[in-house]
Design an enzyme around this catalytic site. Structure first.
Site, PDB file in Angstrom:
ATOM      1  N   GLU A  19       3.235   8.913   0.949  1.00  0.00           N
ATOM      2  CA  GLU A  19       2.326   8.553   2.041  1.00  0.00           C
ATOM      3  C   GLU A  19       3.141   8.188   3.280  1.00  0.00           C
ATOM      4  O   GLU A  19       4.360   8.333   3.303  1.00  0.00           O
ATOM      5  CB  GLU A  19       1.438   7.366   1.626  1.00  0.00           C
ATOM      6  CG  GLU A  19       2.242   6.116   1.261  1.00  0.00           C
ATOM      7  CD  GLU A  19       1.425   5.072   0.535  1.00  0.00           C
ATOM      8  OE1 GLU A  19       0.319   5.398   0.050  1.00  0.00           O
ATOM      9  OE2 GLU A  19       1.903   3.918   0.438  1.00  0.00           O
ATOM     10  N   ASP A  29       2.303  -1.679   7.432  1.00  0.00           N
ATOM     11  CA  ASP A  29       2.091  -0.345   8.020  1.00  0.00           C
ATOM     12  C   ASP A  29       2.219  -0.356   9.545  1.00  0.00           C
ATOM     13  O   ASP A  29       1.372   0.206  10.254  1.00  0.00           O
ATOM     14  CB  ASP A  29       0.705   0.192   7.659  1.00  0.00           C
ATOM     15  CG  ASP A  29       0.334   0.008   6.199  1.00  0.00           C
ATOM     16  OD1 ASP A  29       1.242   0.083   5.350  1.00  0.00           O
ATOM     17  OD2 ASP A  29      -0.858  -0.196   5.900  1.00  0.00           O
TER      18      ASP A  29
END
Length: 317
Positions: A200, A31
């Protein structure tokens, strides 16, 4: 406005040729939020580990995209009284001389304490302290788990935040000091802007006056994680899915997603910073951080990114 926050107009223009390699940092990190502060590239990733161990953030800085300095434990859950486990997916920016780190914590479900928090520091490498003493967003609104936030500064100076898991994406307007939310013109505080196939990991930047909205699809633990995008005339959308620009490559890696974008100052050059799962690795947390160049065609569409082991070259041509 893409998040470079430059204080130098001569960033990385003089040096011998360095060879970057992918992954760019050692260890399991995911991420990644990439940004330029001053004359350095920075990466703020998730420490990819089981939730009970994923309770701190490290950061990495580099002046040449090849050699990275690790800044350990810039924020720990022991300094965030409401965060008990699972801190991940930082979003970072500088504003008025302060450095902010937004994060998700606790894998929150309705009725539990957790969600999106914000921390502040005097330097990019921290140490960061909890700004609010509580989550900025705790509740499940429009079906969106409050995780995977990205903070975006629009052309007029307004700060918006895009966030959400569980296949829903919300947009909110932030107070300039990031202590809370402001209402939109219609009096509401949350707008759902979920594009087709969104899961997401939202990200936004502006290029040639257009708003490029990007997100991840598929499951983060599997091989088919990927990145798609849309282009709109407004930060509110609508965001119509154009296509996939980053996905598995059976010769390189799988599970490519949850990315960010860096624009090199004074150049029409963009990098995508993302995580992927090396071939032969199938553990949920076996994810590594990589960088590739991201290019556009004559119509402004993003050309699909090919994953490599060599990454980008420096100095930048």
């Amino acid at each position: 406005m893409i998040k470079t926050f430059l204080t130098s107009t001569t960033l990385l223009l003089t040096a011998t040729l360095f060879a970057q390699k992918n992954p760019v940092i050692t260890g399991n990190y995911a991420d990644p939020e990439g940004i330029i502060y001053g004359n350095k590239y920075w990466i703020f990733p998730t420490y990819s580990a089981p939730y009970e161990e994923q309770i701190f953030f490290d950061a990495f800085s580099s002046s040449d995209l090849a050699t990275w300095t690790k800044h350990s434990r810039i924020l720990e859950n022991s300094n965030v009284k409401w965060a008990k486990k699972a801190m991940w997916a930082p979003a970072v920016l500088e504003n008025k001389g302060k450095y902010y780190l937004f994060f998700g914590a606790n894998d929150v479900h309705q009725g539990e304490i957790g969600g999106i928090g914000v921390a502040v520091a005097d330097k990019p490498e921290g140490p960061y302290t909890d700004l609010l003493g509580k989550p900025l967003i705790n509740d499940i609104i429009n079906g969106a788990q409050p995780i995977d936030q990205f903070v975006f500064k629009d052309k007029d100076g307004t700060f918006y935040m895009y966030y959400g898991g569980w296949k829903h994406c919300n947009m909110v307007k932030l107070k300039p000091d990031f202590t809370g939310l402001l209402p939109f013109d219609d009096g509401t505080f949350y707008k759902e802007i979920t594009p087709k196939d969104y899961v997401e990991g939202p990200f936004m930047f502006i290029k040639d006056g257009k708003y490029y909205f990007m997100w991840s699809e598929g499951g983060w633990t599997g091989p088919d994680y990927k990145v798609a995008y849309a282009i709109a005339d407004s930060p509110f959308g609508p965001f119509e899915r154009i296509g996939t620009i980053l996905e598995r490559d059976p010769e390189v890696a799988v599970g490519a997603g949850h990315h960010s974008v860096i624009k090199v100052p004074n150049k029409d050059k963009y990098f995508i910073v993302y995580h992927r799962r090396p071939l032969g690795k199938d553990g949920a947390n076996e994810r590594v951080t990589c960088i590739e160049e991201m290019k556009f065609d004559k119509n402004g569409h993003i050309i699909p990114v090919k994953m490599t082991f060599t990454g980008v070259k420096y100095p930048l041509k």
